[in-house]
Scaffold this active site. Structure first.
Site, short mmCIF file in Angstrom:
data_model
loop_
_atom_site.label_atom_id
_atom_site.label_comp_id
_atom_site.label_asym_id
_atom_site.label_seq_id
_atom_site.Cartn_x
_atom_site.Cartn_y
_atom_site.Cartn_z
N ASP A 150 6.92 -3.39 -6.49
CA ASP A 150 8.14 -2.57 -6.52
C ASP A 150 9.32 -3.41 -7.01
OD1 ASP A 150 7.04 -0.10 -5.40
OD2 ASP A 150 6.64 -1.36 -3.67
N ASP B 146 -2.52 -6.16 -9.68
CA ASP B 146 -1.72 -5.16 -8.97
C ASP B 146 -0.32 -5.15 -9.56
OD1 ASP B 146 -0.92 -3.27 -7.13
OD2 ASP B 146 -1.12 -4.55 -5.37
N SER B 147 0.48 -4.18 -9.15
CA SER B 147 1.87 -4.15 -9.59
C SER B 147 2.77 -4.50 -8.42
CB SER B 147 2.20 -2.76 -10.15
OG SER B 147 3.49 -2.79 -10.73
N GLU C 106 -3.49 -4.44 0.19
CA GLU C 106 -3.04 -5.31 -0.91
C GLU C 106 -2.84 -6.74 -0.44
OE1 GLU C 106 -0.84 -1.75 -3.42
OE2 GLU C 106 0.36 -3.02 -2.14
N GLY D 275 3.77 2.38 -2.43
CA GLY D 275 2.67 3.35 -2.40
C GLY D 275 1.92 3.37 -1.07
N GLY E 125 4.40 -2.10 -1.51
CA GLY E 125 4.15 -1.14 -0.43
C GLY E 125 4.81 0.21 -0.65
N THR F 293 1.01 1.99 -11.97
CA THR F 293 0.67 0.98 -12.98
C THR F 293 -0.81 0.65 -12.90
OG1 THR F 293 2.87 0.07 -12.51
CG2 THR F 293 1.48 -1.20 -14.00
N GLY G 44 -1.32 2.22 -7.13
CA GLY G 44 -0.06 2.72 -7.69
C GLY G 44 -0.20 3.22 -9.11
C1 5RP Z 1 1.61 0.12 -3.63
C2 5RP Z 1 2.34 -0.96 -4.33
C3 5RP Z 1 2.57 -0.79 -5.79
O1 5RP Z 1 2.16 -1.93 -6.46
C4 5RP Z 1 4.03 -0.60 -6.04
O2 5RP Z 1 4.49 0.46 -5.22
C5 5RP Z 1 4.32 -0.28 -7.52
O3 5RP Z 1 3.85 0.96 -7.82
P1 5RP Z 1 3.93 1.62 -9.25
O4 5RP Z 1 2.94 0.92 -10.10
O5 5RP Z 1 3.58 3.07 -8.98
O6 5RP Z 1 5.33 1.49 -9.76
O7 5RP Z 1 2.75 -1.93 -3.78
O8 5RP Z 1 1.54 -0.09 -2.25
#
Ligand code: 5RP
Length: 223
Positions: free
Chosen positions: A84, A81-82, A103, A97, A95, A31, A29
Site C-alpha cells: 500500500d 507481492d505488492s 503475507e 487487502g 494489509g 497488482t 491484491g
Molecule cells: C494486501 C496487500 C496488498 O499488497 C496491498 O493492499 C496492495 O494492493 P493492490 O495491489 O490492490 O494495490 O497488502 O493485504
C-alpha cells in the site's frame, strides 16, 4: 497510462526473477492479480505456488497453478507481492487487502521479497495510508486506546473477517518516522495478530511500472 496498466507492467517484469522448478510465494491484491495472470503463462516451468490468502488461492487454482501448503517447506526462494506504501528503504505498509498475516508469514520464510508497484505507492514517510492491524476481536477496545496514545485514529474495518477469523483496525493519522520500533511496539501488544508494517522484513527488490518503462531498486544498492 492508468494505475492498472502500470501495475500490470510491474507484475510481468517480476517473471524474470523466477527460475525453473521454483515454488513461488504469492501475495494478495490487484497488482498480484496481474502477477498471477503472468505466472499462468510460465506455469509449466515452475513447480507451483504458496499462497497468502484464500482469494489468491482461488485465483491461482483457476489459472491451473498448483498451490502447496507452506508448512511443507522450510523456506522459499522468492516471494512476489505488492504494497500500500513503500519508502526508499523498501519498508512497507501492507494489509489494505486484509491478507497481512499470511503475507507476513510467507515473506518471513522467503529469501527474496520482490515488491511490484505502480508509482503511487512510493512515499517519503510511511503512514499516509492507514496502518492495518489484524487483532483478535476481544482486543478491540484495548488496541484502539493504545493507538490513540501514539497519536493514531483507529477505525474498525467494517464487514471484514480475516482468513484467520479475526478483525482489522485501520489506524489513520500516523507519521511513521521509525517503522522498526513502531512495528516492534505494536507487535508486542496483547491481542495483536499482525501489524501491517513490513520493516523488520522489508522488500529486497522494488519493481515500479512507470510511463517510461520499468524501474528497479535493489536493497543491496541502498545499504
Ligand atoms: C494486501 C496487500 C496488498 O499488497 C496491498 O493492499 C496492495 O494492493 P493492490 O495491489 O490492490 O494495490 O497488502 O493485504
Amino acid at each position: 497510462m492508468n494505475a492498472n496498466t502500470l501495475k500490470k507492467k510491474a507484475a510481468w517484469a517480476a517473471l524474470k526473477y523466477l527460475r525453473p522448478g521454483t515454488v513461488v510465494g504469492v501475495g494478495t491484491g490487484s497488482t498480484v492479480f496481474y502477477f498471477i495472470e503472468a505466472l499462468s503463462k510460465v506455469k509449466n516451468l515452475i513447480s507451483g505456488a504458496v499462497s497468502t490468502s484464500n482469494s489468491s488461492t482461488i485465483l491461482l487454482k483457476k489459472h491451473g497453478i498448483k498451490v502447496f501448503n507452506i508448512n511443507h517447506f522450510p523456506s522459499l526462494k522468492i516471494y512476489v507481492d505488492s504494497a500500500d506504501e513503500i519508502n526508499y528503504k523498501l519498508q512497507m505498509i501492507k494489509g489494505g487487502g486484509g491478507a497481512l498475516t499470511g503475507e507476513k508469514i510467507v515473506s518471513a520464510m522467503s529469501k527474496k521479497f520482490i515488491c511490484i508497484i505502480d508509482p503511487s505507492k512510493k512515499v517519503e514517510t510511511l503512514g499516509h495510508f492507514p496502518l492495518p492491524i489484524e487483532i483478535i476481536p476481544m482486543a478491540f477496545s484495548y488496541i484502539s486506546q493504545e493507538m490513540i496514545k501514539i497519536g493514531g485514529v483507529p477505525k474498525y474495518r467494517k464487514n471484514v473477517i480475516t482468513d484467520n477469523g479475526n478483525i482489522i483496525i485501520d489506524v489513520y493519522n500516523l507519521r511513521i518516522s521509525d517503522p522498526i520500533s513502531m512495528e516492534k511496539k505494536i507487535n508486542s501488544l496483547p491481542g495483536v495478530v499482525t501489524v501491517g508494517l513490513f520493516s523488520l522484513r522489508s522488500a529486497d527488490i522494488m519493481i515500479i511500472g512507470t510511463n517510461n518503462g520499468i524501474q528497479t531498486l535493489k536493497k543491496s544498492n541502498i545499504y
